[in-house]
Design a protein around this motif. Structure first.
Motif, short mmCIF file in Angstrom:
data_model
loop_
_atom_site.label_atom_id
_atom_site.label_comp_id
_atom_site.label_asym_id
_atom_site.label_seq_id
_atom_site.Cartn_x
_atom_site.Cartn_y
_atom_site.Cartn_z
N LEU A 110 0.67 -1.02 0.10
CA LEU A 110 0.17 0.02 0.08
C LEU A 110 0.95 1.12 0.11
CD1 LEU A 110 -2.70 -1.17 2.47
CD2 LEU A 110 -2.86 -0.80 -0.20
N LEU A 111 2.11 1.01 0.39
CA LEU A 111 3.01 2.28 0.30
C LEU A 111 3.16 2.70 -1.13
CD1 LEU A 111 5.43 1.83 3.19
CD2 LEU A 111 3.68 3.77 3.22
N ILE A 112 3.46 1.53 -1.85
CA ILE A 112 3.52 1.70 -3.36
C ILE A 112 2.43 2.32 -3.98
CG2 ILE A 112 4.43 0.54 -5.57
CD1 ILE A 112 5.97 -1.63 -3.62
N ASN A 113 1.44 1.41 -3.78
CA ASN A 113 -0.22 1.96 -4.41
C ASN A 113 -1.31 1.86 -3.29
OD1 ASN A 113 -2.40 2.27 -5.91
ND2 ASN A 113 -2.27 0.30 -6.96
N PRO A 114 -1.44 3.08 -2.85
CA PRO A 114 -2.54 3.15 -1.60
C PRO A 114 -4.11 2.73 -2.20
CG PRO A 114 -1.16 5.05 -1.87
CD PRO A 114 -0.74 4.32 -3.05
N ASN A 115 -4.10 2.78 -3.53
CA ASN A 115 -5.40 2.35 -4.15
C ASN A 115 -5.38 1.10 -4.68
OD1 ASN A 115 -6.37 4.99 -3.58
ND2 ASN A 115 -5.41 5.97 -5.19
N SER A 116 -4.69 0.08 -4.22
CA SER A 116 -4.96 -1.47 -4.50
C SER A 116 -6.05 -1.81 -3.98
CB SER A 116 -3.54 -2.36 -4.17
OG SER A 116 -3.92 -3.47 -4.33
N SER A 117 -6.91 -2.26 -4.63
CA SER A 117 -8.09 -2.77 -4.06
C SER A 117 -8.15 -3.99 -3.73
CB SER A 117 -9.37 -2.80 -5.31
OG SER A 117 -10.62 -3.56 -4.63
N ASN A 118 -7.25 -5.07 -4.15
CA ASN A 118 -7.14 -6.40 -3.70
C ASN A 118 -6.30 -6.41 -2.47
OD1 ASN A 118 -8.08 -7.85 -6.00
ND2 ASN A 118 -6.26 -7.41 -7.07
N ILE A 119 -5.38 -5.31 -2.22
CA ILE A 119 -4.60 -5.33 -0.95
C ILE A 119 -5.52 -4.69 0.18
CG2 ILE A 119 -2.56 -4.59 0.43
CD1 ILE A 119 -0.98 -4.63 -2.20
N LEU A 120 -6.30 -3.72 -0.05
CA LEU A 120 -7.02 -3.37 0.87
C LEU A 120 -8.18 -4.03 1.34
CD1 LEU A 120 -7.74 0.24 -0.73
CD2 LEU A 120 -6.57 -0.07 1.17
N THR A 121 -8.74 -4.99 0.56
CA THR A 121 -9.80 -5.88 0.92
C THR A 121 -8.96 -7.05 1.68
OG1 THR A 121 -11.31 -5.54 -0.95
CG2 THR A 121 -11.24 -7.97 0.08
N ASP A 122 -7.94 -7.49 1.65
CA ASP A 122 -7.26 -8.47 2.32
C ASP A 122 -6.92 -8.04 3.60
OD1 ASP A 122 -7.77 -10.36 0.36
OD2 ASP A 122 -5.62 -10.54 0.01
N GLU A 123 -6.32 -6.64 3.68
CA GLU A 123 -5.84 -6.12 4.84
C GLU A 123 -7.27 -5.80 5.73
OE1 GLU A 123 -4.03 -1.97 6.67
OE2 GLU A 123 -3.11 -3.04 4.85
N ALA A 124 -8.24 -5.48 5.19
CA ALA A 124 -9.72 -5.46 6.07
C ALA A 124 -10.06 -6.79 6.55
CB ALA A 124 -10.80 -4.68 5.04
#
Length: 228
Positions: free
Chosen positions: A132-146
């Motif tokens: 997310l530091l590289i791409n704060p708008n990564s939908s896939n990573i945001l969902t997995d972190e959530a």
């Protein structure tokens, strides 16, 4: 409480698979196999490995055209192996993806997914945060972190984790409103929040897209808690 436990199990079972190695064995093997450590552990490599890396880079770029496209190709291969339960090969592909493009956030998504599969959520979050530091708008990573924050809410009974999960899911949803995985889990998060209107809203949106991510039993639990 019964429904919370039931939905929690369903929530994480979506990405479940049969692993071919235990976490204890993984950590033992990683002591001598640096390609089982994200970013190769940033450790010095033997000359033979450096030579093999260069061959990989040359071939991958020749095949896919650019280092980024080659990196994305390897991430895709990594997830294919992960879903088959071959975590060692998956990690090797994610490391090769990082080698080709260390600014590809999806390599860190892959690293995090490996640790997620071993239930080491703290280490998974570290890798997701790097992505997310590289791409704060990564939908896939945001969902997995959530997803991990939702799990922490269930296990630690701390509502702050649920609030954080909902914040992340909503951010992911705004980026990609057609991701069924996000829609289902956002519905579950609101279910835990006892926000029936939003629980039904995102459940319905997921169903309109096919409902493939919705776990068996969730609809019944939603109807019982949020009758409409």
């Amino acid at each position: 409480m019964k429904y919370i436990i039931t939905i929690f199990i369903a929530f994480f079972s979506v990405a479940s698979f049969a692993q071919q190695i235990t976490y204890a064995q993984w950590k033992k093997d990683a002591e001598t196999e640096i390609n089982l450590i994200p970013e190769y552990g940033n450790l010095p490599k033997p000359k033979e490995m450096i030579a093999e890396d260069q061959k990989l880079i040359d071939l991958a770029i020749k095949t896919d055209g650019t280092s980024h496209k080659a990196s994305e190709h390897l991430v895709s291969l990594g997830f294919d192996y992960l879903y088959r339960g071959d975590l060692k090969t998956a990690m090797k592909r994610f490391n090769q993806a990082w080698l080709l493009d260390n600014k590809n956030e999806n390599a860190y998504w892959g690293f995090g997914a490996i640790y997620f599969s071993f239930n080491d959520y703290d280490e998974a979050l570290k890798q997701f945060e790097k992505g997310l530091l590289i791409n704060p708008n990564s939908s896939n990573i945001l969902t997995d972190e959530a997803t991990i924050n939702t799990g922490y809410f269930v296990s630690k009974h701390d509502a702050n984790y649920l609030d954080k999960a909902i914040e992340l899911f909503n951010k992911s949803y705004k980026i990609d409103p057609l991701n069924q995985n996000t829609l289902f889990k956002l519905s579950v998060a609101y279910f835990y929040k006892s926000d029936c209107a939003n629980a039904w809203k995102y459940y319905d949106e997921c169903m309109k897209l096919g409902g493939k991510s919705i776990s068996p039993g969730y609809a019944e639990a939603l109807k019982k808690q949020c009758n409409r």
